[in-house]
Design an enzyme around this catalytic site. Structure first.
Site, mmCIF file in Angstrom:
data_model
loop_
_atom_site.group_PDB
_atom_site.id
_atom_site.type_symbol
_atom_site.label_atom_id
_atom_site.label_comp_id
_atom_site.label_asym_id
_atom_site.label_seq_id
_atom_site.Cartn_x
_atom_site.Cartn_y
_atom_site.Cartn_z
ATOM 1 N N HIS A 1 1.890 4.526 1.244
ATOM 2 C CA HIS A 1 0.387 6.229 2.269
ATOM 3 C C HIS A 1 0.338 7.464 1.357
ATOM 4 O O HIS A 1 1.651 8.065 0.972
ATOM 5 C CB HIS A 1 1.167 5.972 3.568
ATOM 6 C CG HIS A 1 1.301 5.224 4.586
ATOM 7 N ND1 HIS A 1 0.927 5.433 5.344
ATOM 8 C CD2 HIS A 1 1.826 3.876 4.403
ATOM 9 C CE1 HIS A 1 0.826 4.136 5.891
ATOM 10 N NE2 HIS A 1 1.423 3.504 5.073
ATOM 11 N N HIS B 1 1.444 -1.637 -0.530
ATOM 12 C CA HIS B 1 0.371 0.303 0.186
ATOM 13 C C HIS B 1 0.837 1.014 0.405
ATOM 14 O O HIS B 1 1.889 0.967 0.172
ATOM 15 C CB HIS B 1 -0.790 0.117 1.185
ATOM 16 C CG HIS B 1 -0.080 -0.019 2.985
ATOM 17 N ND1 HIS B 1 -0.008 -1.094 2.919
ATOM 18 C CD2 HIS B 1 -0.026 0.672 3.348
ATOM 19 C CE1 HIS B 1 1.077 -1.166 4.225
ATOM 20 N NE2 HIS B 1 0.492 0.137 4.348
HETATM 21 P P1 DGP Z 1 1.856 -0.055 7.451
HETATM 22 O O1 DGP Z 1 2.242 0.622 9.010
HETATM 23 O O2 DGP Z 1 2.384 0.706 6.353
HETATM 24 O O3 DGP Z 1 1.495 -0.596 6.766
HETATM 25 O O4 DGP Z 1 0.040 1.083 7.370
HETATM 26 C C1 DGP Z 1 -0.889 0.548 7.044
HETATM 27 C C2 DGP Z 1 -1.962 1.073 7.435
HETATM 28 O O5 DGP Z 1 -2.665 0.254 7.406
HETATM 29 C C3 DGP Z 1 -1.699 2.208 8.833
HETATM 30 O O6 DGP Z 1 -1.674 3.581 8.241
HETATM 31 C C4 DGP Z 1 -3.247 1.755 9.279
HETATM 32 C C5 DGP Z 1 -3.992 1.844 7.494
HETATM 33 N N1 DGP Z 1 -5.175 0.047 8.637
HETATM 34 C C6 DGP Z 1 -5.452 -0.373 9.726
HETATM 35 N N2 DGP Z 1 -6.029 -1.138 9.148
HETATM 36 C C7 DGP Z 1 -6.671 -0.521 8.707
HETATM 37 C C8 DGP Z 1 -8.820 -0.326 8.848
HETATM 38 O O7 DGP Z 1 -9.214 -1.137 9.403
HETATM 39 N N3 DGP Z 1 -8.934 0.857 7.602
HETATM 40 C C9 DGP Z 1 -8.198 1.700 7.281
HETATM 41 N N4 DGP Z 1 -8.786 2.268 6.609
HETATM 42 N N5 DGP Z 1 -6.646 1.251 7.189
HETATM 43 C C10 DGP Z 1 -6.042 1.117 8.203
#
Ligand code: DGP
Length: 178
Positions: free
Chosen positions: A166, A164
């Site tokens: 950011h 993903h």
């Molecule tokens: P990373 O630490 O780079 O793997 O980022 C994972 C991201 O995913 C973190 O910024 C929070 C987001 N995230 C985790 N669970 C959910 C969710 O259930 N919904 C949304 N919208 N974001 C989520």
């Protein structure tokens, strides 16, 4: 006499504080704390996620893509979707809080648990994700600028093993990141 003792104690405390703030002194074993205690909750989560990362295990993003759990989706096409990050506040501690913070995720992970798993066949998808990142950034009013971050692996603080991007912006960002 009492006042003099108080002055001495307070000066000692100030000297101790400045010593503790010195990074060279911090690395001394007397000041060193266990690595886990020095980690932020995001870093601990990333370590735990890496320890459990399994190439075949579904992640929270699979549920979001399948619309099994609610999320704030702001863009969708046949290859990817963009959604608002759920934890913008938690990022404040990592000095990453941004008024706008969304993620771009491929709908089919296709082995891309992390960027470092990319192969030749992923090139077009990776390009598409970047293209969508800037498209949605404009849609979100980030014309003055924004940042694209991909966390990779435990040292990159990755917590979800489904590639993903950011995208953050909406204020003046500083550099370098932590
Ligand atoms: P990373 O630490 O780079 O793997 O980022 C994972 C991201 O995913 C973190 O910024 C929070 C987001 N995230 C985790 N669970 C959910 C969710 O259930 N919904 C949304 N919208 N974001 C989520």
């Amino acid at each position: 006499m009492f006042a003099a003792a108080l002055r001495r104690a307070s000066s000692l405390s100030l000297r101790t504080q400045s010593l503790c703030a010195n990074p060279q002194i911090q690395s001394h074993r007397l000041f060193a704390r266990p690595v886990a205690a020095r980690m932020s909750s995001e870093e601990r989560a990333a370590q735990a996620a890496a320890a459990q990362a399994d190439d075949d295990a579904p992640t929270i993003f699979d549920k979001i893509i399948a619309k099994q759990i609610k999320s704030d989706i702001i863009y969708e096409d046949d290859q990817c979707l963009a959604l608002r990050d759920i934890q913008p506040q938690a990022r404040a501690r990592a000095r990453m809080a941004a008024p706008v913070h969304f993620l771009v995720i491929p709908k089919h992970r296709d082995g891309l648990t992390r960027l470092s798993r990319a192969e030749e066949r992923h090139k077009a998808l990776l390009g598409h994700l970047l293209f969508v990142a800037q498209l949605v950034a404009k849609q979100e009013g980030l014309q003055p600028g924004f940042r694209v971050v991909i966390n990779d692996g435990p040292q990159g603080c990755q917590s979800v093993y489904h590639l993903h991007l950011h995208i953050m912006g909406g204020r003046q960002l500083s550099w370098p990141p932590g």
